[in-house]
Design a protein around this motif. Structure first.
Motif, PDB file in Angstrom:
ATOM      1  N   ASP A 153       0.836  -1.211   0.000  1.00  0.00           N
ATOM      2  CA  ASP A 153       0.000   0.000   0.000  1.00  0.00           C
ATOM      3  C   ASP A 153       0.867   1.257   0.000  1.00  0.00           C
ATOM      4  N   VAL A 204      -3.729   3.166   3.552  1.00  0.00           N
ATOM      5  CA  VAL A 204      -4.772   3.387   2.548  1.00  0.00           C
ATOM      6  C   VAL A 204      -4.705   2.237   1.544  1.00  0.00           C
ATOM      7  N   SER A 231      -4.714  -0.004  -1.699  1.00  0.00           N
ATOM      8  CA  SER A 231      -4.300   0.408  -3.044  1.00  0.00           C
ATOM      9  C   SER A 231      -5.487   0.775  -3.928  1.00  0.00           C
ATOM     10  N   LYS A 232      -6.611   0.088  -3.763  1.00  0.00           N
ATOM     11  CA  LYS A 232      -7.768   0.373  -4.614  1.00  0.00           C
ATOM     12  C   LYS A 232      -8.439   1.702  -4.283  1.00  0.00           C
ATOM     13  N   HIS A 233      -8.043   2.316  -3.161  1.00  0.00           N
ATOM     14  CA  HIS A 233      -8.627   3.599  -2.788  1.00  0.00           C
ATOM     15  C   HIS A 233      -7.599   4.738  -2.804  1.00  0.00           C
ATOM     16  N   ASP A 266      -8.948   7.823  -4.575  1.00  0.00           N
ATOM     17  CA  ASP A 266      -9.851   8.576  -3.698  1.00  0.00           C
ATOM     18  C   ASP A 266      -9.048   9.410  -2.704  1.00  0.00           C
ATOM     19  N   TYR A 267      -8.032   8.791  -2.131  1.00  0.00           N
ATOM     20  CA  TYR A 267      -7.192   9.492  -1.165  1.00  0.00           C
ATOM     21  C   TYR A 267      -6.514  10.697  -1.819  1.00  0.00           C
ATOM     22  N   PHE A 281     -12.782   9.621   6.072  1.00  0.00           N
ATOM     23  CA  PHE A 281     -12.266   8.640   5.111  1.00  0.00           C
ATOM     24  C   PHE A 281     -11.416   7.590   5.823  1.00  0.00           C
ATOM     25  N   GLU A 302     -13.695   5.220   7.739  1.00  0.00           N
ATOM     26  CA  GLU A 302     -14.401   4.293   6.852  1.00  0.00           C
ATOM     27  C   GLU A 302     -13.470   3.197   6.349  1.00  0.00           C
ATOM     28  N   GLN A 303     -12.265   3.568   5.972  1.00  0.00           N
ATOM     29  CA  GLN A 303     -11.317   2.580   5.466  1.00  0.00           C
ATOM     30  C   GLN A 303     -10.865   1.618   6.561  1.00  0.00           C
ATOM     31  N   GLN A 314     -11.449  -2.436   6.635  1.00  0.00           N
ATOM     32  CA  GLN A 314     -10.342  -3.379   6.750  1.00  0.00           C
ATOM     33  C   GLN A 314     -10.522  -4.337   7.920  1.00  0.00           C
TER      34      GLN A 314
END
Length: 224
Positions: free
Chosen positions: A25, A183, A185-187, A190-191, A210, A213-214, A218
């Motif tokens: 990540d 964070v 990798s798929k977000h 967004d970050y 954010f 939520e992440q 997880q």
């Protein structure tokens, strides 16, 4: 009240077990080219072919920085301080930054942002204010979020600010029995979009939401 050592040991176990994911990540956040299986292979001590030497060197430093953070927490040596931040930045940004292991001595700019980070002469006072703010907060998750965001926006170093901020965040998390966070990798897109808005406004609330939520995604069911 001191954190139950059992919780800290569990958090450290998760950090070690998911080290490849955490490093992956990190390198994705920096736009590096390694896949998760390649990071896992590299951490097993096997050379990964097809990549530039400088990329492998950079990947090595991301892994070393996470390992050093884990050692600091294991030995009860992690302290949220300028010295700790500088030591971790010296690892994570080795061979990248104009200068490592100390606060920057000149102006920096953030690519893609109109926001101009503060003058270098104000950095010591700003970091001291950050330490005082964190000390006044009771929730370690809130402490970590504040740390990561402040360090990203104030750009205390010539390079490695976001990564160092996340390491310091995780130092606060792990020492308080919270599980390690990065964070996904798929977000990352967004970050990156949200952090540019944060640079411009200084409003932490959307970014902290954010992170919440992440983290919840997880670790579903984990009560912090």
């Amino acid at each position: 009240m001191p954190t139950d050592r059992t919780k800290i040991e569990k958090a450290l176990f998760i950090a070690k077990k998911n080290l490849a994911g955490l490093v992956y990540d990190f390198q994705t956040l920096e736009g590096m080219p390694f896949t998760l299986p390649e990071v896992q292979t590299y951490l097993q001590g096997i050379t990964v072919g097809g990549h530039k030497i400088e990329d492998e060197d950079k990947l090595k430093q991301q892994a070393l920085a996470w390992k050093q953070l884990i050692v600091l927490v294991e030995t009860n040596s992690f302290v949220f301080s300028k010295a700790t931040a500088c030591a971790l930045q010296a690892i994570v940004a080795k061979d990248e930054a104009l200068e490592i292991g100390r606060f920057r001595q000149g102006q920096v700019w953030i690519k893609g942002a109109d926001y101009l980070p503060p003058d270098h002469e104000t950095l010591d006072a700003r970091f001291q204010a950050l330490c005082e703010r964190i000390s006044a907060l009771e929730d370690p998750f809130e402490q970590g979020g504040v740390a990561a965001l402040d360090m990203a926006r104030n750009q205390y170093f010539y390079d490695g600010n976001k990564r160092t901020g996340f390491l310091m965040m995780n130092g606060l998390f792990l020492t308080n029995g919270l599980l390690p966070f990065s964070v996904p990798s798929k977000h990352v897109l967004d970050y990156n979009i949200m952090v540019l808005e944060y640079y411009a406004t200084g409003n932490e609330r959307p970014m902290r939401r954010f992170f919440e939520e992440q983290y919840a995604a997880q670790y579903p069911g984990f009560h912090r």
